[in-house]
Scaffold this motif. Sequence first.
Motif, PDB file in Angstrom:
ATOM      1  N   LEU A  31     167.419 130.425 -17.582  1.00  0.00           N
ATOM      2  CA  LEU A  31     167.521 130.938 -16.211  1.00  0.00           C
ATOM      3  C   LEU A  31     166.204 130.639 -15.528  1.00  0.00           C
ATOM      4  CD1 LEU A  31     168.889 132.654 -13.883  1.00  0.00           C
ATOM      5  CD2 LEU A  31     167.723 134.771 -14.944  1.00  0.00           C
ATOM      6  N   GLU A  32     166.095 130.286 -14.327  1.00  0.00           N
ATOM      7  CA  GLU A  32     164.997 130.067 -13.456  1.00  0.00           C
ATOM      8  C   GLU A  32     164.633 131.119 -12.478  1.00  0.00           C
ATOM      9  OE1 GLU A  32     165.596 125.202 -13.553  1.00  0.00           O
ATOM     10  OE2 GLU A  32     165.220 126.331 -11.688  1.00  0.00           O
ATOM     11  N   VAL A  68     167.186 141.385 -14.871  1.00  0.00           N
ATOM     12  CA  VAL A  68     166.260 140.556 -14.163  1.00  0.00           C
ATOM     13  C   VAL A  68     166.079 141.405 -12.938  1.00  0.00           C
ATOM     14  CG1 VAL A  68     165.925 138.375 -13.133  1.00  0.00           C
ATOM     15  CG2 VAL A  68     167.568 138.842 -15.013  1.00  0.00           C
ATOM     16  N   ARG A  69     164.710 141.452 -12.633  1.00  0.00           N
ATOM     17  CA  ARG A  69     164.278 142.409 -11.610  1.00  0.00           C
ATOM     18  C   ARG A  69     163.375 141.376 -10.276  1.00  0.00           C
ATOM     19  NH1 ARG A  69     163.273 145.206 -16.089  1.00  0.00           N
ATOM     20  NH2 ARG A  69     164.768 147.157 -16.216  1.00  0.00           N
ATOM     21  N   ARG A  70     163.094 142.022  -9.260  1.00  0.00           N
ATOM     22  CA  ARG A  70     162.424 141.178  -8.249  1.00  0.00           C
ATOM     23  C   ARG A  70     160.951 140.735  -8.905  1.00  0.00           C
ATOM     24  NH1 ARG A  70     162.532 141.717  -2.434  1.00  0.00           N
ATOM     25  NH2 ARG A  70     164.087 143.465  -2.770  1.00  0.00           N
ATOM     26  N   ALA A  71     160.420 141.752  -9.649  1.00  0.00           N
ATOM     27  CA  ALA A  71     159.048 141.484 -10.333  1.00  0.00           C
ATOM     28  C   ALA A  71     158.987 140.155 -11.210  1.00  0.00           C
ATOM     29  CB  ALA A  71     158.366 142.591 -10.898  1.00  0.00           C
ATOM     30  N   ASP A  72     160.189 139.838 -11.455  1.00  0.00           N
ATOM     31  CA  ASP A  72     160.112 138.484 -12.542  1.00  0.00           C
ATOM     32  C   ASP A  72     160.084 137.260 -12.030  1.00  0.00           C
ATOM     33  OD1 ASP A  72     162.781 140.470 -14.292  1.00  0.00           O
ATOM     34  OD2 ASP A  72     160.636 140.510 -14.706  1.00  0.00           O
ATOM     35  N   LEU A  73     160.166 137.246 -10.358  1.00  0.00           N
ATOM     36  CA  LEU A  73     160.370 135.952  -9.888  1.00  0.00           C
ATOM     37  C   LEU A  73     159.432 134.943 -10.395  1.00  0.00           C
ATOM     38  CD1 LEU A  73     161.535 137.198  -6.164  1.00  0.00           C
ATOM     39  CD2 LEU A  73     162.888 136.136  -7.995  1.00  0.00           C
ATOM     40  N   ALA A  74     158.141 135.387 -10.396  1.00  0.00           N
ATOM     41  CA  ALA A  74     157.035 134.255 -10.633  1.00  0.00           C
ATOM     42  C   ALA A  74     157.038 133.807 -12.166  1.00  0.00           C
ATOM     43  CB  ALA A  74     155.536 135.026 -10.244  1.00  0.00           C
ATOM     44  N   GLY A  75     157.629 134.731 -13.024  1.00  0.00           N
ATOM     45  CA  GLY A  75     157.973 134.268 -14.667  1.00  0.00           C
ATOM     46  C   GLY A  75     158.800 133.232 -15.099  1.00  0.00           C
ATOM     47  N   GLY A  76     158.768 133.024 -16.283  1.00  0.00           N
ATOM     48  CA  GLY A  76     159.705 132.175 -16.912  1.00  0.00           C
ATOM     49  C   GLY A  76     160.817 133.142 -17.143  1.00  0.00           C
ATOM     50  N   SER A  77     161.794 132.631 -18.194  1.00  0.00           N
ATOM     51  CA  SER A  77     163.152 133.093 -18.450  1.00  0.00           C
ATOM     52  C   SER A  77     163.090 134.087 -19.577  1.00  0.00           C
ATOM     53  CB  SER A  77     163.905 131.758 -18.989  1.00  0.00           C
ATOM     54  OG  SER A  77     165.422 132.203 -19.183  1.00  0.00           O
ATOM     55  N   LEU A  78     163.210 135.256 -19.140  1.00  0.00           N
ATOM     56  CA  LEU A  78     162.823 136.445 -20.001  1.00  0.00           C
ATOM     57  C   LEU A  78     164.228 136.841 -20.333  1.00  0.00           C
ATOM     58  CD1 LEU A  78     160.246 138.486 -17.974  1.00  0.00           C
ATOM     59  CD2 LEU A  78     159.915 136.774 -19.719  1.00  0.00           C
ATOM     60  N   ILE A  79     164.390 136.788 -21.903  1.00  0.00           N
ATOM     61  CA  ILE A  79     165.689 137.283 -22.459  1.00  0.00           C
ATOM     62  C   ILE A  79     165.696 138.488 -23.242  1.00  0.00           C
ATOM     63  CG2 ILE A  79     166.149 134.711 -22.571  1.00  0.00           C
ATOM     64  CD1 ILE A  79     165.383 134.985 -25.584  1.00  0.00           C
ATOM     65  N   GLY A  80     164.638 139.157 -23.193  1.00  0.00           N
ATOM     66  CA  GLY A  80     164.984 140.592 -23.356  1.00  0.00           C
ATOM     67  C   GLY A  80     165.006 140.993 -24.838  1.00  0.00           C
ATOM     68  N   THR A 151     155.659 138.059 -24.561  1.00  0.00           N
ATOM     69  CA  THR A 151     154.473 138.199 -23.717  1.00  0.00           C
ATOM     70  C   THR A 151     153.685 139.386 -23.700  1.00  0.00           C
ATOM     71  OG1 THR A 151     155.973 139.710 -22.079  1.00  0.00           O
ATOM     72  CG2 THR A 151     155.942 137.217 -22.103  1.00  0.00           C
ATOM     73  N   ALA A 152     152.796 139.757 -23.092  1.00  0.00           N
ATOM     74  CA  ALA A 152     151.805 140.708 -23.060  1.00  0.00           C
ATOM     75  C   ALA A 152     152.426 141.980 -22.904  1.00  0.00           C
ATOM     76  CB  ALA A 152     150.704 140.507 -22.424  1.00  0.00           C
ATOM     77  N   ARG A 153     153.449 142.119 -21.949  1.00  0.00           N
ATOM     78  CA  ARG A 153     154.239 143.129 -21.564  1.00  0.00           C
ATOM     79  C   ARG A 153     155.275 143.381 -22.358  1.00  0.00           C
ATOM     80  NH1 ARG A 153     154.478 143.377 -15.085  1.00  0.00           N
ATOM     81  NH2 ARG A 153     152.275 143.027 -14.412  1.00  0.00           N
ATOM     82  N   GLY A 154     155.429 142.774 -23.596  1.00  0.00           N
ATOM     83  CA  GLY A 154     156.363 143.025 -24.644  1.00  0.00           C
ATOM     84  C   GLY A 154     157.745 142.454 -24.301  1.00  0.00           C
ATOM     85  N   ASP A 155     157.867 141.475 -23.393  1.00  0.00           N
ATOM     86  CA  ASP A 155     159.189 140.657 -22.973  1.00  0.00           C
ATOM     87  C   ASP A 155     159.295 139.597 -24.106  1.00  0.00           C
ATOM     88  OD1 ASP A 155     159.067 141.800 -19.739  1.00  0.00           O
ATOM     89  OD2 ASP A 155     160.961 141.887 -21.280  1.00  0.00           O
ATOM     90  N   LEU A 156     160.160 138.942 -24.049  1.00  0.00           N
ATOM     91  CA  LEU A 156     160.560 137.929 -25.021  1.00  0.00           C
ATOM     92  C   LEU A 156     160.800 136.673 -24.012  1.00  0.00           C
ATOM     93  CD1 LEU A 156     160.619 136.888 -27.811  1.00  0.00           C
ATOM     94  CD2 LEU A 156     163.193 137.325 -27.905  1.00  0.00           C
ATOM     95  N   GLU A 157     160.234 135.598 -24.089  1.00  0.00           N
ATOM     96  CA  GLU A 157     160.216 134.427 -22.966  1.00  0.00           C
ATOM     97  C   GLU A 157     160.800 133.282 -23.707  1.00  0.00           C
ATOM     98  OE1 GLU A 157     156.831 133.246 -21.050  1.00  0.00           O
ATOM     99  OE2 GLU A 157     157.758 131.742 -19.783  1.00  0.00           O
TER     100      GLU A 157
END
Length: 641
Positions: A31-32, A68-80, A151-157
């Motif tokens: 996902l982009e 997926v949230r609005r705050a994720d728009l500038a990042g990569g494909s976060l898969i949780g 990621t530093a916020r604990g997500d998986l990219e």
Amino acid sequence: FRQLLWAEEAALGDAAPDLSLRWVIFGGEALEPASLASWFARHGDERPRLINMYGITETTVHVTYRPVRRADLAGGSLIGQPLPDLSLHLLDSGLQPLPIGVPGEIHVGGAGLAQGYLGRPDLTAERFVPDPFSGQPGARLYRSGDLARHTARGDLEYLGRVDQQIKIRGFRIELGEIEAALAAQPGVREAVVLAIDDGRGERRLVAYGSGEAMDANDLRRALSRRLPDYMLPAAFVFLESLPLTENGKIDRGALPALEAIASAVDRVPPRDALESFLASQFRDVLGLPADREIGIDEDFFDLGGTSITSAIFVHRLQEALSETVHVVTIFDHPTVSTLADHVRERHPGAARRLGEESGGIAGPTAPERGVLVPLQVGSPGRRPFFCVHSVGGEVVVYRELARHLGAGQPVYGLQSPDPPLETVREMADCYIAALRGLQPAGPYRLAGWSMGGIVAYEMARRLEAQGETTEVLAMLDAASPARWTGEARMSDTEMVGLFAYGLAELHDVVELPPGIELPPMDPAGLDADTALAMALDLGRRVGMLPPNLEPAELRRLFERFRANRNSLSTYEPAPYGGDLHLFRATGEIGVKEGDPDLGWGELVNGSLRIFDLPGDHRSILKEESEVKLLAGLLRALLETS
């Protein structure tokens, strides 16, 4: 989903309708998030909720999920995070966990894991390894070959593949497999294959090699004996030697860019006026730069041709010749030189006229669009197999199926005429007259995919009433016409919205399963001309429609689509006394639950046989493995009838 975005944007602007839609779940491709900006601007990120999921076949099938949230728009494909019955670890080659920010291979464990690969103990041992993090005896991890990082916020990219596996137009491709096939050719010392963006949003396979320079067409033919069509490189570039890194490995980043490739490929320019005209039409229909020289041996489809651009090209060629040209002509003769030879042989007078007249256009008289299209002539004496068009009116969709039925089997398509017919009964009468011109007496063999199945059914009924026999009536994932009878007629703007998605499917941009309710382009109601103009403009900008598609050509495609679609709501089917064979795509879960025969059991008085196929409504005629399976079942049916 991007096509849904632009259609909604065209219809609604910044307005935010109250949708009944609650969830949108993404899978299959990375996902982009940035592409979702316009969606979040209209709908926010709470309702509907967008969910990104990562999955692999070896876990049947999803592994992780993440809203997926609005705050994720500038990042990569976060898969949780993983689903409850699975565990996930990012490990290095020694199965050691990696810290935040360091990429590692995704390893999956837990109860959802497959047992292994059937008949492949070596591959099973390589990919399913002991789980050092589980206290359960015999627990294993699956090495996915996918890269990710914390990621530093604990997500998986998600980052991509560890190996060179890529996807182009939905096909999973191992670049190493192509490289091995290329390196096995005589005279090739070393080879590397890249997927390069062609500047128009499409990725093309480009092969680089060192050794003896070979003719690209000869090389492509040699590779076609080992590789499927979708894995054949679009361009071949031979260098004295491939660039190397300091460590002696091939430096992929130092290979010539696409602009350099264009000058490196040896093109033979057109040799006469006819070839010049055809080359200019290739360039115009495909939207290539005006100064882009088209070589006589360059392939229409390698240059970016698709189902819809091929139909448009053949229509223009037909107008230029003032003679009937079948749409499959460009598939049989995809280069300027082979197409020119075909035109000279089959249309000698028109070919001379094209060569003599400036501009190449023969005149204003457009020939009648023939109904019967030879997809494969086959062997003399064998009964032909007739395939009826779907809602778009074209029969190119049966091209691969015809090929896999075997060279000896005659296969003919029945396409919509111009102007289009308004009712299913009119179509059945017209197509019966056309097939009787080729085969005066039965028994007949009919098939239809999607809407084509309904028309084929009515043809079988009418042939039965005329005392003829239909020995094979095959429904290719076609639902009973009873599902459509009495359906409210769509407004023109709603029909344009549905048509736009249909074009997207033809252009391989998006695949929507049947049964999905598509929103109208504008609930307030635009006139059809305005809506079509919007669809044309947006379709050009997002690469869904050919850049040089004329409004009149789009209108012609739309009128055909609208007539076919409307005919379904007015058709009232009667029972059929013969047998029916239903080839059902099992991937359409939810659409067919509780309806195993798709409604045909209520209409057919003879036997009803159901064949289940892997895949979905479109893939059964598109994906190589699924088309082969369908063709094998049909071939057995034709041979025993």
